[in-house]
Design an enzyme around this catalytic site. Structure first.
Site, PDB file in Angstrom:
ATOM      1  N   HIS A   1      -5.075   1.354  -5.069  1.00 44.91           N
ATOM      2  CA  HIS A   1      -3.927   2.103  -4.533  1.00 44.91           C
ATOM      3  C   HIS A   1      -4.023   3.597  -4.869  1.00 44.91           C
ATOM      4  O   HIS A   1      -3.572   4.435  -4.095  1.00 44.91           O
ATOM      5  CB  HIS A   1      -2.609   1.573  -5.116  1.00 44.91           C
ATOM      6  CG  HIS A   1      -2.052   0.380  -4.389  1.00 44.91           C
ATOM      7  ND1 HIS A   1      -1.768   0.393  -3.051  1.00 44.91           N
ATOM      8  CD2 HIS A   1      -1.713  -0.863  -4.825  1.00 44.91           C
ATOM      9  CE1 HIS A   1      -1.277  -0.793  -2.689  1.00 44.91           C
ATOM     10  NE2 HIS A   1      -1.241  -1.573  -3.751  1.00 44.91           N
TER      11      HIS A   1
ATOM     12  N   GLN B   1       2.864   3.653  -4.331  1.00 47.93           N
ATOM     13  CA  GLN B   1       3.715   2.666  -3.664  1.00 47.93           C
ATOM     14  C   GLN B   1       5.199   3.011  -3.784  1.00 47.93           C
ATOM     15  O   GLN B   1       6.023   2.421  -3.098  1.00 47.93           O
ATOM     16  CB  GLN B   1       3.490   1.269  -4.258  1.00 47.93           C
ATOM     17  CG  GLN B   1       2.116   0.698  -3.968  1.00 47.93           C
ATOM     18  CD  GLN B   1       1.999  -0.697  -4.517  1.00 47.93           C
ATOM     19  OE1 GLN B   1       1.706  -0.896  -5.684  1.00 47.93           O
ATOM     20  NE2 GLN B   1       2.271  -1.695  -3.671  1.00 47.93           N
TER      21      GLN B   1
ATOM     22  N   HIS C   1      -6.833  -4.136  -7.865  1.00 47.92           N
ATOM     23  CA  HIS C   1      -5.858  -3.944  -6.772  1.00 47.92           C
ATOM     24  C   HIS C   1      -5.051  -2.657  -7.002  1.00 47.92           C
ATOM     25  O   HIS C   1      -4.906  -1.836  -6.094  1.00 47.92           O
ATOM     26  CB  HIS C   1      -4.942  -5.175  -6.714  1.00 47.92           C
ATOM     27  CG  HIS C   1      -3.884  -5.118  -5.658  1.00 47.92           C
ATOM     28  ND1 HIS C   1      -3.833  -6.002  -4.603  1.00 47.92           N
ATOM     29  CD2 HIS C   1      -2.829  -4.280  -5.484  1.00 47.92           C
ATOM     30  CE1 HIS C   1      -2.806  -5.699  -3.825  1.00 47.92           C
ATOM     31  NE2 HIS C   1      -2.168  -4.668  -4.344  1.00 47.92           N
TER      32      HIS C   1
HETATM   33 ZN   LIG Z   1      -0.586  -3.499  -3.629  1.00 45.80          ZN
END
Ligand SMILES: [Zn+2]
Length: 190
Positions: A147, A54, A143
């Site tokens: 990723h 991210q 979660h």
């Molecule tokens: Zn996320």
């Protein structure tokens, strides 16, 4: 420390499987700085978790921290670093709860997750640890680890019908309709 730029869906890095962190790289000051920068970035955007892809780093690394919440009877989780994590479900019970994601801004959706998981990972010093998690903690782990395989929560939803903008979530879910037991009604990004 620096606040890092967050990659949103559409940027290829969000969809690529991340690489294992070589054990000897963990002590590298650049890796340690990345961990600190991810922590700061997570706080800046009021997330409860952040995975390295991210922030445009294709490494199997994530951080998380869950502030306690009396209102929602949510257990606080201290700042935790996950290097090369492996998640194994314990049992097959699923829980449905709301999720949001810094890489999918402004939205929330209901996602089924395993209610209990075992996490095995290395900490920021390269020391192995393992723990069992349930409830919201287990949700955040799943979660973040998704990723690292290029998955976002949208891929895990049963369908798109619960997908909600944050403003509408706050107007219609957080303060009313969704308040059944077992439903997370707090909006958090991770
Ligand atoms: Zn996320």
């Amino acid at each position: 420390m620096s606040i890092l730029k967050v990659a949103r869906i559409g940027h290829p890095v969000v969809r690529q499987a991340a690489q294992e962190v070589p054990r000897k790289a963990i002590r590298d000051p650049l890796f340690q700085k990345l961990v600190d920068d991810m922590r700061l970035t997570m706080y800046e955007y009021e997330g409860v978790g952040l995975a390295a892809p991210q922030v445009h780093e294709g490494l199997r690394l994530a951080v998380l921290e869950v502030p306690g919440s009396d209102e929602r009877a949510r257990e606080a989780v201290p700042f935790t670093v996950l290097v090369n994590p492996v998640v194994t479900p314990i049992g097959d019970e699923l829980e449905h709860g709301w999720e949001g994601c810094l890489s999918v801004p402004d939205l929330r959706g209901i996602v089924p997750r395993f209610a209990r998981v075992r996490l095995e990972a290395l900490d920021r010093d390269g020391k192995p640890y393992s723990l069992e998690a349930s409830g919201f903690f287990a949700r955040v782990i799943q979660h973040e680890c998704d990723h690292l395989d290029g998955r976002v929560y949208l891929d895990r939803m049963d369908g798109m019908r619960s997908l909600t903008f944050i403003k509408e979530f706050e107007d219609h879910v957080a303060h009313g309709a969704g308040d059944e037991p077992g439903h997370q009604t707090e909006g958090n990004d991770a």
